[in-house]
Write an enzyme that holds these catalytic residues in place. Structure first.
Site, PDB file in Angstrom:
ATOM      1  N   ARG A  94      -3.064  -0.686  -0.917  1.00 58.51           N
ATOM      2  CA  ARG A  94      -3.551  -1.491   0.114  1.00 58.51           C
ATOM      3  C   ARG A  94      -5.022  -0.916   0.135  1.00 58.51           C
ATOM      4  NH1 ARG A  94      -0.384  -6.544   2.668  1.00 58.51           N
ATOM      5  NH2 ARG A  94       0.542  -5.023   3.846  1.00 58.51           N
ATOM      6  N   ASP A  95      -4.972   0.153   0.140  1.00 57.72           N
ATOM      7  CA  ASP A  95      -6.087   0.517   0.980  1.00 57.72           C
ATOM      8  C   ASP A  95      -7.282   1.915   0.180  1.00 57.72           C
ATOM      9  OD1 ASP A  95      -7.981   0.563   2.635  1.00 57.72           O
ATOM     10  OD2 ASP A  95      -7.174   1.867   3.357  1.00 57.72           O
ATOM     11  N   ILE A  96      -6.794   1.710  -1.162  1.00 54.63           N
ATOM     12  CA  ILE A  96      -7.386   3.084  -2.324  1.00 54.63           C
ATOM     13  C   ILE A  96      -8.640   3.077  -1.724  1.00 54.63           C
ATOM     14  CG2 ILE A  96      -7.110   3.446  -4.334  1.00 54.63           C
ATOM     15  CD1 ILE A  96      -5.138   3.811  -3.727  1.00 54.63           C
TER      16      ILE A  96
END
Length: 301
Positions: free
Chosen positions: A80-82
């Protein structure tokens, strides 16, 4: 260092600068900012050229990050935060590692799934231009595909030509700013020196890839903000939507959005990356290429 720091270090000042033109009148800003209009600051817009060696690193790094995401997904976790700030690079070995699971979603963690049910996940995740379109339209039952979209945008950053930044300090921007803007194939307004916005990002995505009929985007019509989508864009889509085009046209569009892709000397790799990225750009996440498929495709090149 982080991949962001590496990417940033590869932008070299071109020696080109222009006076920053005056901003357009914004009555809301002028009424609420409380700033002294008589105060002026001389601004220069400085151009930086992207010297990241895509021929040496693009395929190798894309494969490594894809393998990392595949492993994360195999553990039933959505990162969820690449983004490049969350990927570390060992410069001696060229080994990449994905970090920062602070907002990841563990489908096997009972406590998390109670607090944040799988069908009602928070959509305020991911960062700036890396947000997937389903997040922007309030689809709460999203899954692993949000990480694939983020990787798509990250990879597109390697293939951009240059960036220009506003300097008010007299120092090179790369020395004076922590938020050095690295462009991608889409934008959220940050490149104009403003805070980025989700609506600007969504408009940018649709301007590049078009938008579908609402009936063809079941995630939004059944689980997202259908009224907002229809209110802004109507029900019938537009003739620019990338997935309404032929595969050849999709590849041509993707190549035009990756202006440095021609620097890849291995034509098989070049054509393979273009083809794979057309499968990553799918709006409907249920049809977006999976991390396992992505790794298989990349390894076959």
């Amino acid at each position: 260092m982080s991949l962001y720091e590496l990417m940033r270090s590869q932008y070299k000042f071109s020696g080109h600068e222009t006076d920053e033109p005056p901003r357009k009148f914004n009555p809301y800003y002028d009424l609420t900012s409380g700033t002294d209009k008589s105060a002026t600051v001389e601004k220069k817009r400085l151009k930086y050229v992207n010297c990241f060696d895509v021929d040496k690193y693009a395929y190798r790094y894309m494969l490594q990050i894809s393998e990392g995401i595949q492993f994360i997904h195999s553990q039933n976790i959505i990162h969820r935060d690449i983004k490049p700030q969350n990927i570390m690079v060992d410069l001696e070995t060229d080994l990449l590692k994905i970090t920062d699971f602070g907002i990841s979603y563990d489908n096997d963690n009972l406590r998390q799934t109670i607090i944040e049910p799988q069908e009602r996940k928070i959509t305020d995740v991911s960062t700036s231009i890396y947000k997937a379109p389903e997040l922007l339209l309030g689809v709460k039952n999203y899954s692993y595909a949000v990480d694939i979209w983020s990787l798509l945008i990250l990879v597109s950053q390697w293939f951009q030509i240059d960036t220009d930044m506003i300097s008010t300090s007299g120092k090179p921007v790369c020395q004076s700013r922590d938020d050095f803007y690295i462009p991608g194939m889409i934008d959220d307004g940050t490149q104009d020196g403003e805070n980025g916005s989700d609506i600007r990002l969504l408009l940018s995505i649709f301007s590049k890839f078009g938008y579908p009929k609402i009936s063809d985007w079941k995630e939004v019509s059944e689980f997202g903000s259908e009224d907002a989508f229809v209110g802004m864009f109507g029900e019938n889509g537009d003739d620019k939507y990338v997935k309404y085009q032929s595969v050849e046209s999709q590849c041509q569009l993707m190549e035009s959005l990756l202006p440095r892709i021609g620097e890849l000397t291995n034509l098989v790799v070049k054509e393979g990356i273009i083809r794979i990225m057309t499968r990553m750009v799918e709006y409907d996440s249920t049809r977006r290429i999976t991390s396992a498929q992505l790794v298989t495709e990349l390894r076959s090149l």
